[in-house]
Design an enzyme around this catalytic site. Structure first.
Site, short mmCIF file in Angstrom:
data_model
loop_
_atom_site.label_atom_id
_atom_site.label_comp_id
_atom_site.label_asym_id
_atom_site.label_seq_id
_atom_site.Cartn_x
_atom_site.Cartn_y
_atom_site.Cartn_z
N GLY A 10 -4.34 0.82 5.60
CA GLY A 10 -3.83 2.09 6.12
C GLY A 10 -4.98 3.06 6.38
N ARG A 72 -3.46 -4.21 9.09
CA ARG A 72 -3.34 -4.94 7.82
C ARG A 72 -3.39 -6.43 8.12
NH1 ARG A 72 0.08 -0.51 5.84
NH2 ARG A 72 -1.18 0.47 4.23
N ASP A 102 -7.44 -1.98 -1.61
CA ASP A 102 -7.53 -3.24 -2.35
C ASP A 102 -7.37 -4.48 -1.47
OD1 ASP A 102 -4.94 -2.47 -2.04
OD2 ASP A 102 -4.36 -2.70 -4.14
N THR A 124 -8.55 4.84 -0.46
CA THR A 124 -7.10 4.88 -0.69
C THR A 124 -6.67 6.32 -0.86
OG1 THR A 124 -5.52 4.76 -2.51
CG2 THR A 124 -7.67 3.90 -2.97
N ASP A 126 -4.00 7.16 -2.06
CA ASP A 126 -3.28 7.23 -3.34
C ASP A 126 -4.23 7.46 -4.53
OD1 ASP A 126 -1.06 6.67 -1.86
OD2 ASP A 126 -0.81 4.61 -2.55
N ASP A 128 -5.93 5.37 -6.37
CA ASP A 128 -5.53 4.53 -7.50
C ASP A 128 -6.50 3.38 -7.80
OD1 ASP A 128 -4.95 3.12 -5.23
OD2 ASP A 128 -2.90 2.60 -5.78
N ARG A 170 2.43 4.61 -4.04
CA ARG A 170 3.16 3.36 -4.21
C ARG A 170 3.25 2.96 -5.69
NH1 ARG A 170 4.70 -1.24 -1.60
NH2 ARG A 170 4.44 -0.20 0.37
O1 F6P Z 1 -1.36 2.51 0.32
C1 F6P Z 1 -1.37 3.74 0.89
C2 F6P Z 1 -0.05 4.07 1.49
O2 F6P Z 1 -0.16 5.35 2.06
C3 F6P Z 1 1.14 4.01 0.51
O3 F6P Z 1 1.27 5.17 -0.26
C4 F6P Z 1 2.30 3.76 1.46
O4 F6P Z 1 3.34 3.08 0.83
C5 F6P Z 1 1.70 2.91 2.52
O5 F6P Z 1 0.31 3.19 2.53
C6 F6P Z 1 2.34 3.14 3.87
O6 F6P Z 1 1.58 2.52 4.84
P1 F6P Z 1 2.01 2.13 6.31
O7 F6P Z 1 3.30 2.82 6.64
O8 F6P Z 1 0.88 2.58 7.16
O9 F6P Z 1 2.15 0.65 6.32
#
Ligand code: F6P
Length: 340
Positions: A10, A72, A102, A124, A126, A128, A170
């Site tokens: 992301g 991804r 990760d 990230t 998040d 984390d 998440r």
């Molecule tokens: O891992 C980061 C994050 O922003 C999470 O909090 C969320 O669940 C996810 O990515 C959403 O990503 P996308 O909608 O871009 O697949």
């Protein structure tokens, strides 16, 4: 030396500042040259590359997202390490600088194990990753979420409503904890802490009893006491993880049902990941990019940059992929003293 930069997973505010920091430092200090892989790991295996010179990265620190694009994907969907090596040979690339979370860093480690020269930069929103005290993007996300909650509070106050704000997170509730505390939320619901309706309704009612319009912050990965998993109705993402989002609406409906207080939910979603990075994130990201180039120059393959205190140093990629950093019981209880 010639270095290929890839951004994976992301996006997150600050990615471009890493790219700029790396290119400027690499060109000026070490005489290195750069190319960018487009669209995440796919680009490394199919040879989707663009030039990256000082000229190309001019003024990009303040831009959100990534000028290289991201995805991804992983290179094994497109021929694996052999394909990555062939592209490196064709474009005379000596090493890969991988910027990502990760998933991206796990790919980086696997390529490193296969003998490819890789350095990692953690990313990230998040926040984390245990191996680094902070990741860039987090400060921006918290600022955006806090500003949104300040706005929710004025409309909530005007209508005497309960407002529910859903934020990202998440597995870790750092964005919820920090933005909720900054905005003076009356309850914060995070993935690390199961909370039931009795407790939540108590906080909401007590805020209302003091004449306040209650503000509840919920992280997307929150699990209600009694539920098995986080709320997910949108299938899986490209890594096979459940796509989250929507728990806020459920929380709002349950609050209204239980307390009779009119309640509205707002899902902040990707707004938290877009736009201009804060000065803090630009500085951290620039320092990460520069330090990564020092690691390339030292040929410290398989290492990842990390912030420890105020110092940027480095750790093994294995360490980076260890435990994730969750909100501790102590941090949650500290915030919870002010709930209600
Ligand atoms: O891992 C980061 C994050 O922003 C999470 O909090 C969320 O669940 C996810 O990515 C959403 O990503 P996308 O909608 O871009 O697949």
């Amino acid at each position: 030396m010639r270095i290929g930069i890839v951004t994976g997973g992301g996006d997150c505010p600050g990615l471009n500042a890493v790219i700029r920091g790396a290119v400027l430092h690499g060109e000026e200090t070490y005489g290195q040259s750069f190319i960018g892989y487009r669209g995440g790991w796919r680009g490394t295996a199919v040879g989707d590359v663009v030039p990256l010179t000082r000229q190309d990265v001019r003024g990009i620190s303040k831009l959100g997202g990534t000028i290289l694009g991201t995805s991804r994907t992983n290179p094994w969907e497109f021929g694996g390490e052999d394909a990555v090596r062939a592209v490196m040979r064709e474009h005379r690339i000596d090493a890969i600088l991988a910027i990502g979370g990760d998933g991206t860093l796990a790919v980086a480690r696997r390529l490193h194990d296969a003998g490819i020269h890789v350095i990692g930069v953690p990313k990230t929103v998040d926040n984390d990753l245990n191996a680094t005290d902070m990741t860039f993007g987090f400060d921006t996300a918290v600022s955006i979420a806090t500003e949104a909650m300040d706005r929710l509070r004025t409309t909530g106050d005007s209508h005497a409503r309960c407002m529910v704000a859903e934020v990202m997170g998440r597995h870790a509730g750092w964005i919820a904890l920090h933005s909720g505390m900054a905005a003076g939320a009356h309850a914060i619901l995070i993935p690390e802490r199961r909370t039931g309706m009795d407790e939540l309704a108590g906080w909401v009612q007590s805020a209302r009893d003091r004449g306040r319009a209650p503000l509840v912050v919920v992280a997307e990965g929150f699990v209600f006491d009694g539920d098995e998993t986080a709320h997910s109705t949108k299938g899986n993402d490209a890594f096979g993880r459940p796509r989250l989002g929507g728990i806020g609406e459920r929380v709002a409906a349950l609050i209204e049902q239980r307390t009779g207080i009119e309640t509205r939910a707002t899902l902040l979603g990707h707004i938290q990941r877009g736009g201009v990075p804060t000065a803090f994130d630009r500085v951290l990201a620039t320092r990460f990019g520069m330090r990564a180039i020092d690691l390339v120059s030292a040929q410290a393959w398989g290492r990842m940059v990390a912030l420890h205190g105020t110092d940027v140093d480095d750790v093994d990629l294995d360490e980076a992929l260890g435990d994730s950093k969750r909100v501790s019981e102590a941090r949650y209880l500290e915030a919870a003293q002010l709930f209600g």
